[in-house]
Design a protein around this motif. Structure first.
Motif, short mmCIF file in Angstrom:
data_model
loop_
_atom_site.label_atom_id
_atom_site.label_comp_id
_atom_site.label_asym_id
_atom_site.label_seq_id
_atom_site.Cartn_x
_atom_site.Cartn_y
_atom_site.Cartn_z
N ILE A 49 0.84 -1.20 0.00
CA ILE A 49 0.00 0.00 0.00
C ILE A 49 0.87 1.25 0.00
CG2 ILE A 49 -1.64 1.35 1.38
CD1 ILE A 49 -2.87 -1.37 2.25
N ASP A 50 1.93 1.22 0.81
CA ASP A 50 2.85 2.35 0.85
C ASP A 50 3.49 2.59 -0.52
OD1 ASP A 50 4.34 4.46 2.10
OD2 ASP A 50 6.07 3.11 2.19
N VAL A 53 0.87 4.16 -2.89
CA VAL A 53 0.65 5.57 -2.56
C VAL A 53 1.84 6.41 -3.03
CG1 VAL A 53 0.39 7.22 -0.66
CG2 VAL A 53 -0.95 5.11 -0.67
N SER A 54 3.04 5.90 -2.82
CA SER A 54 4.24 6.61 -3.27
C SER A 54 4.25 6.73 -4.79
CB SER A 54 5.50 5.89 -2.80
OG SER A 54 5.59 5.89 -1.40
#
Length: 80
Positions: A49-50, A53-54
């Motif tokens: 998820i990180d 998003v990045s």
């Protein structure tokens, strides 16, 4: 010293400065790809998820820079 600062700020809003910003932003994409591959290998949902998003932030940043390039191009045409 303030002359150098003004010159640096002017470079950031120039075509070469914008191209440099796009390049450095895309260079950050390399680490995001590595992060996504690691997350997939480790089946780490939160890390994935990180990475997503990045990646979205990078895409948005590049889109904004491209829009700035187009505006700079429009300004150049008007200056002629």
């Amino acid at each position: 010293m303030s002359g150098k600062l003004a010159k640096a700020k002017g470079f950031k809003k120039s075509k070469p400065g914008t191209y440099l910003s796009i390049g450095t932003t895309l260079f950050g994409a390399v680490s995001v790809v590595k992060q996504a591959k690691k997350a997939k290998t480790e089946q780490d949902t939160l890390q994935m998820i990180d990475a997503v998003v990045s990646a979205a932030a990078i895409v948005t940043g590049v889109a904004l820079l491209i829009r700035e390039l187009r505006r700079l191009g429009d300004d150049d045409v008007l200056a002629d």
